[in-house]
Design a protein around this motif. Sequence first.
Motif, PDB file in Angstrom:
ATOM      1  N   TYR A 375       0.802  -1.049  -0.011  1.00 26.18           N
ATOM      2  CA  TYR A 375       0.129   0.040  -0.068  1.00 26.18           C
ATOM      3  C   TYR A 375       0.935   1.381  -0.076  1.00 26.18           C
ATOM      4  O   TYR A 375       0.691   2.093  -0.699  1.00 26.18           O
ATOM      5  CB  TYR A 375      -0.783  -0.013   1.129  1.00 26.18           C
ATOM      6  CG  TYR A 375      -1.782   1.110   1.270  1.00 26.18           C
ATOM      7  CD1 TYR A 375      -3.082   0.965   0.745  1.00 26.18           C
ATOM      8  CD2 TYR A 375      -1.764   2.505   1.667  1.00 26.18           C
ATOM      9  CE1 TYR A 375      -4.215   1.879   0.649  1.00 26.18           C
ATOM     10  CE2 TYR A 375      -2.457   3.524   1.661  1.00 26.18           C
ATOM     11  CZ  TYR A 375      -3.714   2.982   0.959  1.00 26.18           C
ATOM     12  OH  TYR A 375      -4.744   4.391   1.118  1.00 26.18           O
ATOM     13  N   LEU A 376       1.737   1.226   0.983  1.00 24.51           N
ATOM     14  CA  LEU A 376       2.629   2.423   1.133  1.00 24.51           C
ATOM     15  C   LEU A 376       3.616   2.845  -0.432  1.00 24.51           C
ATOM     16  O   LEU A 376       3.648   3.750  -0.916  1.00 24.51           O
ATOM     17  CB  LEU A 376       3.749   2.242   2.204  1.00 24.51           C
ATOM     18  CG  LEU A 376       3.061   2.452   3.713  1.00 24.51           C
ATOM     19  CD1 LEU A 376       4.131   2.356   4.723  1.00 24.51           C
ATOM     20  CD2 LEU A 376       2.258   3.693   3.798  1.00 24.51           C
ATOM     21  N   ARG A 377       4.212   1.577  -0.771  1.00 25.28           N
ATOM     22  CA  ARG A 377       4.824   1.558  -1.932  1.00 25.28           C
ATOM     23  C   ARG A 377       4.009   2.150  -3.286  1.00 25.28           C
ATOM     24  O   ARG A 377       4.591   3.119  -3.861  1.00 25.28           O
ATOM     25  CB  ARG A 377       5.514   0.265  -2.335  1.00 25.28           C
ATOM     26  CG  ARG A 377       6.515   0.396  -3.530  1.00 25.28           C
ATOM     27  CD  ARG A 377       7.286  -1.047  -3.800  1.00 25.28           C
ATOM     28  NE  ARG A 377       6.159  -2.272  -3.835  1.00 25.28           N
ATOM     29  CZ  ARG A 377       5.218  -2.490  -4.710  1.00 25.28           C
ATOM     30  NH1 ARG A 377       5.500  -1.575  -5.879  1.00 25.28           N
ATOM     31  NH2 ARG A 377       4.395  -3.375  -4.689  1.00 25.28           N
ATOM     32  N   THR A 378       2.963   1.498  -3.573  1.00 25.67           N
ATOM     33  CA  THR A 378       2.255   1.892  -4.653  1.00 25.67           C
ATOM     34  C   THR A 378       1.900   3.477  -4.753  1.00 25.67           C
ATOM     35  O   THR A 378       1.652   4.220  -5.538  1.00 25.67           O
ATOM     36  CB  THR A 378       1.143   0.896  -4.834  1.00 25.67           C
ATOM     37  OG1 THR A 378       0.095   0.752  -3.581  1.00 25.67           O
ATOM     38  CG2 THR A 378       1.447  -0.268  -5.424  1.00 25.67           C
ATOM     39  N   HIS A 379       1.362   3.734  -3.315  1.00 22.77           N
ATOM     40  CA  HIS A 379       0.777   5.325  -3.112  1.00 22.77           C
ATOM     41  C   HIS A 379       1.790   6.016  -3.234  1.00 22.77           C
ATOM     42  O   HIS A 379       1.803   7.164  -3.925  1.00 22.77           O
ATOM     43  CB  HIS A 379      -0.006   5.358  -1.709  1.00 22.77           C
ATOM     44  CG  HIS A 379      -1.240   4.599  -1.823  1.00 22.77           C
ATOM     45  ND1 HIS A 379      -1.583   3.419  -1.920  1.00 22.77           N
ATOM     46  CD2 HIS A 379      -2.671   5.243  -2.237  1.00 22.77           C
ATOM     47  CE1 HIS A 379      -2.872   2.914  -1.999  1.00 22.77           C
ATOM     48  NE2 HIS A 379      -3.386   4.315  -2.285  1.00 22.77           N
ATOM     49  N   ILE A 380       3.069   5.842  -2.679  1.00 25.82           N
ATOM     50  CA  ILE A 380       4.183   6.879  -2.750  1.00 25.82           C
ATOM     51  C   ILE A 380       4.495   7.020  -4.260  1.00 25.82           C
ATOM     52  O   ILE A 380       4.874   8.190  -4.656  1.00 25.82           O
ATOM     53  CB  ILE A 380       5.348   6.421  -1.761  1.00 25.82           C
ATOM     54  CG1 ILE A 380       4.960   6.563  -0.257  1.00 25.82           C
ATOM     55  CG2 ILE A 380       6.638   7.314  -2.283  1.00 25.82           C
ATOM     56  CD1 ILE A 380       5.970   5.894   0.767  1.00 25.82           C
ATOM     57  N   SER A 381       4.436   5.894  -4.773  1.00 28.60           N
ATOM     58  CA  SER A 381       4.899   5.859  -6.388  1.00 28.60           C
ATOM     59  C   SER A 381       3.837   6.865  -7.251  1.00 28.60           C
ATOM     60  O   SER A 381       4.386   7.613  -7.984  1.00 28.60           O
ATOM     61  CB  SER A 381       4.681   4.625  -7.034  1.00 28.60           C
ATOM     62  OG  SER A 381       5.726   3.893  -7.059  1.00 28.60           O
ATOM     63  N   ALA A 382       2.541   6.691  -6.590  1.00 28.61           N
ATOM     64  CA  ALA A 382       1.411   7.533  -6.984  1.00 28.61           C
ATOM     65  C   ALA A 382       1.887   8.995  -7.087  1.00 28.61           C
ATOM     66  O   ALA A 382       1.344   9.925  -7.943  1.00 28.61           O
ATOM     67  CB  ALA A 382       0.126   7.299  -6.869  1.00 28.61           C
ATOM     68  N   ILE A 383       2.412   9.444  -5.843  1.00 26.53           N
ATOM     69  CA  ILE A 383       2.745  10.853  -5.796  1.00 26.53           C
ATOM     70  C   ILE A 383       3.999  11.101  -6.523  1.00 26.53           C
ATOM     71  O   ILE A 383       3.652  12.188  -7.235  1.00 26.53           O
ATOM     72  CB  ILE A 383       3.067  11.003  -4.312  1.00 26.53           C
ATOM     73  CG1 ILE A 383       1.989  10.879  -3.307  1.00 26.53           C
ATOM     74  CG2 ILE A 383       3.661  12.392  -3.754  1.00 26.53           C
ATOM     75  CD1 ILE A 383       2.057  10.275  -1.807  1.00 26.53           C
ATOM     76  N   GLY A 384       4.739  10.170  -6.948  1.00 31.35           N
ATOM     77  CA  GLY A 384       5.726  10.496  -7.719  1.00 31.35           C
ATOM     78  C   GLY A 384       5.429  10.820  -8.936  1.00 31.35           C
ATOM     79  O   GLY A 384       5.764  11.676  -9.809  1.00 31.35           O
ATOM     80  N   ASP A 385       4.452  10.080  -9.480  1.00 29.78           N
ATOM     81  CA  ASP A 385       3.717  10.138 -10.855  1.00 29.78           C
ATOM     82  C   ASP A 385       3.439  11.913 -10.915  1.00 29.78           C
ATOM     83  O   ASP A 385       3.195  12.540 -11.828  1.00 29.78           O
ATOM     84  CB  ASP A 385       2.598   9.349 -11.054  1.00 29.78           C
ATOM     85  CG  ASP A 385       3.028   7.990 -11.315  1.00 29.78           C
ATOM     86  OD1 ASP A 385       4.504   7.828 -11.604  1.00 29.78           O
ATOM     87  OD2 ASP A 385       2.417   6.777 -11.274  1.00 29.78           O
ATOM     88  N   ALA A 386       2.464  12.281 -10.094  1.00 26.73           N
ATOM     89  CA  ALA A 386       2.236  13.546 -10.069  1.00 26.73           C
ATOM     90  C   ALA A 386       3.087  14.691  -9.862  1.00 26.73           C
ATOM     91  O   ALA A 386       2.879  15.604 -10.653  1.00 26.73           O
ATOM     92  CB  ALA A 386       1.077  13.779  -8.606  1.00 26.73           C
TER      93      ALA A 386
END
Length: 448
Positions: A375-386
């Motif tokens: 959960y943390l990894r994929t959400h932090i990645s999603a922030i990187g995308d933004a």
Amino acid sequence: MTQTIFPDDFLWGAATAAYQIEGSPLADGAGASIWQRFSHDPRLMAAKGDTGDVACDHYNRMPADVALMKELGLKAYRFSVNWGRVLPEGIGRVNEPGLDFYERLVDELLKHDIEPLLTLHHWDLPAALDDKGGWLNRDSADWFAEYGSVMYRRLDGQVKKWVTLNEPWVITDGGYLHGALAPGHRNLFETPIASHNLMRAHGAAVRAYRSEGAHEIGLVVNIEPKYPASDSPDDVAATARAHAYMNRQYLDPALKGAYPEELAEIFGEAWPKWSAEDLQDICQPVDFIGINYYTRNVVKADPHQWPVGASPVRQVATHTTTDWEVYPPALTDMLVWFRDTYGDIPVYITENGAAFYDPPKAGPDGIDDPLRCDYLRTHISAIGDAIRQGVDVRGYMAWSLLDNLEWSLGFSKRFGIVHVDYETQARTPKRSARFYSGVIAANGGNLG
Ligand code: GBH
């Protein structure tokens, strides 16, 4: 060193809230809060018997908890102040020992090079103010500004990031419309009034900050992107209503000085006509917006769902033990939407996390938590995308540092990256805490 999109000074941290972790709610002269009352009332509290009386006993274990933050490598810590510790009656007399607790906490954080993010209000309104009508009383804006000023005068030298309110939507939807949270009212007519006074309180506290404080202040909202279940006009309109109700109800007045039109349709005759002066008072320039993100909703029209006329459609996907869908791409979409709608305001993700594993599995399984790591990894990645799309995201606070009192759901829902044994108060970092330490050390450059 792996490439990272996160800026060098990105603020990696974890978040908590006073009533959820502190315990000792009446210690050293503190005044009771509405959560003290609510959690002790079996007619109101869902998880009967679970209260904030002890919680994580953080009030007594604060120095060790700060040392733990340091050990995990946190650069920031977001916490909230229990208003009634500082002002037992909510206004008037200041209770020095209560204020002293937060001064010691901030000193301890700074000593360990951890940046404090201080939230003035995370739902624990002083009961004495609820007796005067709480957020239904127009004076609540002045009460809140008075409390804010006491805090700014004492701590603005050390605290450089201030938050007025945490999630006004949850306060009003849970506390005044559905009654699942304190103060436990169920009243359509009260709901917009409480919302409006909360926003006036936000505006008043920001104005007070401009004369008393010298750093940054913002508002924290919860955002759940809404996607239509089909392209039928009914579903699309229901989605727009759900989005206005949850996601725009507070951001629009705070940042644009106007409420979304959909609210008049949703609240019907319960929607008052607000004055232009009030909206001006609410719309004060802020230095940042904090966004709490947990999940998204796919929405269909549903005339039986009062008052919004929309209901969520369950997706085939991983769900947390609070039954929230895990859907990281909505975090990117939401950040891009925020920037496109409100402009280039600095954003912090002030909460993000998940409850996995209920108490029966809270032993070794609860500590070895691969689902939370994902959960943390994929959400932090999603922030990187933004960030790659140019959104000015400046920090990320995992919810939560510790397993804690999940409000009306009690201790059964565990959101911590650190496990808490409520018998012994032992803290055990879960695998996710170790994982997160690694992310911080690599400044997000190791997410794969
Ligand atoms: C936050 O609120 C609070 O700030 C924090 O105190 C709390 O402990 C933490 O989150 C965890 O709950 O049923 O799929 O429609 C969370 C705000 C609003 C998030 C309602 C979930 C419902 C999702 N929540 N939302 S769904």
